[in-house]
Design a protein around this motif. Sequence first.
Motif, PDB file in Angstrom:
ATOM      1  N   ASP A  37     -15.121  20.049  60.899  1.00 43.29           N
ATOM      2  CA  ASP A  37     -15.283  19.236  62.113  1.00 43.29           C
ATOM      3  C   ASP A  37     -16.655  18.581  62.219  1.00 43.29           C
ATOM      4  O   ASP A  37     -16.932  17.899  63.208  1.00 43.29           O
ATOM      5  N   GLY A  38     -17.503  18.798  61.250  1.00 45.88           N
ATOM      6  CA  GLY A  38     -18.812  18.160  61.259  1.00 45.88           C
ATOM      7  C   GLY A  38     -19.878  18.999  61.942  1.00 45.88           C
ATOM      8  O   GLY A  38     -19.585  19.934  62.704  1.00 45.88           O
ATOM      9  N   MET A  39     -21.138  18.669  61.670  1.00 46.61           N
ATOM     10  CA  MET A  39     -22.271  19.396  62.224  1.00 46.61           C
ATOM     11  C   MET A  39     -23.360  18.401  62.599  1.00 46.61           C
ATOM     12  O   MET A  39     -23.655  17.463  61.844  1.00 46.61           O
ATOM     13  N   GLU A  40     -23.949  18.582  63.776  1.00 43.70           N
ATOM     14  CA  GLU A  40     -25.016  17.705  64.247  1.00 43.70           C
ATOM     15  C   GLU A  40     -26.313  18.040  63.519  1.00 43.70           C
ATOM     16  O   GLU A  40     -26.750  19.191  63.495  1.00 43.70           O
ATOM     17  N   PHE A  96     -20.317  15.812  57.520  1.00 41.25           N
ATOM     18  CA  PHE A  96     -19.022  16.419  57.224  1.00 41.25           C
ATOM     19  C   PHE A  96     -18.947  16.756  55.737  1.00 41.25           C
ATOM     20  O   PHE A  96     -19.472  16.009  54.890  1.00 41.25           O
ATOM     21  N   ARG A  97     -18.260  17.837  55.420  1.00 37.19           N
ATOM     22  CA  ARG A  97     -17.851  18.095  54.044  1.00 37.19           C
ATOM     23  C   ARG A  97     -16.508  17.396  53.844  1.00 37.19           C
ATOM     24  O   ARG A  97     -15.568  17.606  54.610  1.00 37.19           O
ATOM     25  N   VAL A  98     -16.434  16.557  52.806  1.00 32.83           N
ATOM     26  CA  VAL A  98     -15.228  15.767  52.580  1.00 32.83           C
ATOM     27  C   VAL A  98     -14.813  15.890  51.119  1.00 32.83           C
ATOM     28  O   VAL A  98     -15.569  16.374  50.270  1.00 32.83           O
ATOM     29  N   ARG A 154     -17.699  15.883  48.428  1.00 34.52           N
ATOM     30  CA  ARG A 154     -18.906  15.126  48.734  1.00 34.52           C
ATOM     31  C   ARG A 154     -19.310  15.402  50.185  1.00 34.52           C
ATOM     32  O   ARG A 154     -18.622  16.110  50.918  1.00 34.52           O
ATOM     33  N   ILE A 155     -20.432  14.802  50.577  1.00 31.34           N
ATOM     34  CA  ILE A 155     -20.955  14.932  51.938  1.00 31.34           C
ATOM     35  C   ILE A 155     -20.906  13.559  52.605  1.00 31.34           C
ATOM     36  O   ILE A 155     -21.401  12.572  52.050  1.00 31.34           O
TER      37      ILE A 155
END
Length: 369
Positions: free
Chosen positions: A37-40, A47-49, A58-59
Amino acid sequence: MKVPLLPKTTPGGNPAAARLASLRTGEEFNGYQLLDDGMETGHFRSFRVIHIQLGARRILRILKPDSVERAPEVGEQFLERCGRAARIDSSALLRIFEATTDRASGLLYAVLDFPEAQPLEEYGNFGFFTPAETVSAALTLAEAIAALDAKLLSHGNISAHTLLIGDSGFKLAGFESAIDEVNLRIAGGSNPDIHNAGALLFRMLTGVEPPKTGRYAGPDVRKARSDVPGPLALLIMRMLSGNSAAGFGSVTELLFATRKLAGEFPPELPDLSPNRPRRNRPQLGRLVPRLSTLYLIAALLLLSFALFGRGRREFRRWHDRPRPEPVLSEQARQLQQEQARLEADYRRLKTARDAWRIVLKTEPPEENR
């Protein structure tokens, strides 16, 4: 590079902000599938994708819309820096694949290689690295700084948080996130990354920040750790120097000196095993400059108060001491007695005079009796 302005916030909401807030695990974003869900992280949401076609992890780092609204130059610098960095081919840097704008939402984003390592800061316990491992880190930092310098860029954020450590060695990351300062450099100008890299190497060997010295010469790491080879200590001393004559006049000179050092002392990959023995930290007495300034001031104040209190007690003791009676001769005693008698006669005469004046003022004149 001109950045398209994002739509201003309206009662209906900002489309770019709404799109960023809606991203969740499993969704697709421009050919990538989100793995979390992503990180600030500061100006970004990371996000890790996974690449849908290639299957490579990747990032994805998206610049938050409110950061661009407050300062449009942040978005401009982000795309400018990442666009240049994407053209850098260096194994010392974490690779940036692309930096662009999502046409549908207007979000600015960059895609980075997935780091198979962890930040040096999380690995922790500074001060246990061997000189050979530190030489490996120095070579990585020098090659990364030189690769950025070739594109007239500087990293701007070299620290234990951006230097990654893994089984394959060291790698520098975090270049794209240092956008709060102008990092486009003028050819031939000084590079602040050299000093920051030297401070990180000093900390890897000693566990503490380098003490401040004069502008000409940097601190000698061997005062804190005697097993550091002289050439490595000299390299760090020159990196921390504030003078171009005593330090490095260019990044090319730094890279040449680091490669020469690596030839004399072959670098080693860091030992990441959990059973690795840890060095004892340097003894406190071996590095006086490492004492905190606050502690030194507190110690001086306590000493001053102690000396002041003792001084007051000694003064009172001296002031209250019994004083011996003076020894007088026979003639001096007679003179003292005569002076006391005259003073007593003077007081009696003065009292009589005052009484007579009162009588004269209170009695009526003789013709009125």
